[in-house]
Design an enzyme around this catalytic site. Structure first.
Site, short mmCIF file in Angstrom:
data_model
loop_
_atom_site.label_atom_id
_atom_site.label_comp_id
_atom_site.label_asym_id
_atom_site.label_seq_id
_atom_site.Cartn_x
_atom_site.Cartn_y
_atom_site.Cartn_z
N LYS A 196 0.86 -1.18 0.00
CA LYS A 196 0.00 0.00 0.00
C LYS A 196 0.90 1.23 0.00
O LYS A 196 1.71 1.44 0.90
CB LYS A 196 -0.90 0.00 1.23
CG LYS A 196 -1.77 1.23 1.33
CD LYS A 196 -2.75 1.16 2.48
CE LYS A 196 -3.54 2.44 2.59
NZ LYS A 196 -4.51 2.40 3.68
N LYS A 249 -2.12 -1.49 -3.85
CA LYS A 249 -3.00 -0.34 -3.78
C LYS A 249 -2.19 0.94 -3.87
O LYS A 249 -1.19 1.05 -3.16
CB LYS A 249 -3.74 -0.39 -2.45
CG LYS A 249 -4.63 0.78 -2.20
CD LYS A 249 -5.22 0.67 -0.83
CE LYS A 249 -5.96 1.97 -0.55
NZ LYS A 249 -6.44 2.04 0.79
C1 PBG Z 1 -7.37 3.43 5.57
C2 PBG Z 1 -7.64 3.35 4.11
C3 PBG Z 1 -7.43 4.30 3.11
C4 PBG Z 1 -7.96 3.77 1.93
C5 PBG Z 1 -8.44 2.51 2.24
N1 PBG Z 1 -8.21 2.24 3.57
C6 PBG Z 1 -6.89 5.67 3.15
C7 PBG Z 1 -5.55 5.98 3.59
O1 PBG Z 1 -4.67 5.14 3.75
O2 PBG Z 1 -5.36 7.18 3.82
C8 PBG Z 1 -8.01 4.47 0.60
C9 PBG Z 1 -9.06 3.98 -0.33
C10 PBG Z 1 -9.37 4.87 -1.48
O3 PBG Z 1 -8.72 5.90 -1.72
O4 PBG Z 1 -10.33 4.53 -2.18
N2 PBG Z 1 -6.07 3.35 5.97
#
Ligand code: PBG
Length: 321
Positions: A196, A249
């Site tokens: 991520k 992601k």
């Molecule tokens: C929580 C999380 C996030 C997303 C999914 N789970 C945001 C982040 O890490 O700030 C992003 C999902 C999206 O942008 O559609 N940690």
């Protein structure tokens, strides 16, 4: 053999031939639709930066999920919560009456054939908006593991089918796996957000989930967009710790990472087509600059072609298979 014996256009001659030799097909079983659930009653707040998406109270979520299942056949959802109150550590998410466990119990009572994935993270539940407990101005890894594990057990107890940690702490998969097992949830799979990235494409999500960090950013725990060797190390760690599925992601700027992960490991790979990727399509389509359905199909096909087995996407409810 080469031209003029070989003529690749022969197999592109008409739609029926093209459909026969098509290598990649996206279908409804590949897709997971995210929803944002807010505490309260009768709430349906449009999310301005994500047209067609809402913060929904549980009573409003139910017809929305029913519509998704009836209209598209997509029967997999991912839930995010917007709680009534927040605290320093995200303890509010560990309570049995927290927003997501409440939503899961309500859905479980109504839908028999619905797969519910529960995101596990603290950022929606902490006053400072970071994904864990702050010590000396940064997220403290090992104390955060405890809240993540407790949140996971609460979600599993409420009936979540899959636990999906998105916090990017080191060792969270092992900590969650161990705690789930100790509580009798050894059959609940973990879908780990393994690679991520610290991405600008999460902007609209943070409006939707009210989870933007109040100071600094997430780059001490989420990955540097410049790295892909490191993504393989993250994935390897998560698999060794017991992840059942791994995730990359965002998706579109990271198709190479999806491809490397799928080539290297024999495990289901999930890609998250995130909020910013969705909203760019919506904005261009609203201006009449692109053919929306065509672009959605091309995007989802490219993610699958890169190697994703499963795609989390806000387009799930509007994609015509
Ligand atoms: C929580 C999380 C996030 C997303 C999914 N789970 C945001 C982040 O890490 O700030 C992003 C999902 C999206 O942008 O559609 N940690």
């Amino acid at each position: 053999m080469s031209y003029p014996i070989t003529r690749l256009r022969r197999l592109r001659k008409n739609a029926i031939i093209r459909s026969m030799v098509r290598e990649t097909e996206v279908n409804k079983d590949d897709l997971i639709m995210p929803f944002f659930v807010i505490a309260g009653q009768n709430i349906r707040n449009p999310i301005r930066s994500m047209p067609g998406n809402f913060q929904l109270s549980v009573d409003q979520l139910i017809p929305e999920v029913k519509d998704l299942v009836d209209r598209t056949g997509v029967n997999k959802i991912l839930l995010f919560g917007i709680p009534e109150s927040k605290d320093e550590h995200g303890h509010v998410a560990c309570r049995e009456d927290a927003i997501i466990p409440t939503a899961i119990r309500a859905l479980r009572g109504i839908f028999s054939d619905l797969l519910i994935v529960a995101d596990v993270c603290n950022c929606e539940y902490t006053t400072h908006g970071h994904c864990g407990t702050i010590v000396n101005g940064d997220v403290h890894n090992d104390s955060t593991l405890r809240t993540l594990a407790a949140q996971s057990v609460t979600l599993a107890k409420a009936g979540a089918d899959i636990i999906a940690p998105s916090d990017m702490m080191d060792g969270r998969v092992a900590a969650i796996r161990q705690t789930l097992d100790e509580n009798g949830f050894e059959n609940t799979p973990i879908m780990a957000y393994s690679a991520k990235y610290a991405s600008g494409f999460y902007g609209p999500f943070r409006d939707a989930a009210e989870s933007a960090p109040k100071f600094g950013d997430r780059s001490t725990y989420q990955m540097d967009p410049a790295n892909s060797d490191e993504a393989l190390r993250e994935v390897r760690e998560d698999i060794m710790e017991g992840a059942d599925m791994v995730m990359v992601k965002p998706a579109l700027s990271y198709l190479d990472v999806i491809h490397r992960v799928k080539s290297e490991f024999n495990i289901p790979v999930v890609a998250y087509n995130v909020s910013g990727e969705f909203s760019m399509v919506k904005a261009a389509a609203a201006n009449g600059w692109i053919d929306e359905q065509r672009v959605i199909r091309e995007i989802l096909t490219s993610i699958k072609r890169a190697g994703a087995d499963v795609i989390i996407t806000y387009h799930a409810k509007e994609f015509i298979c």
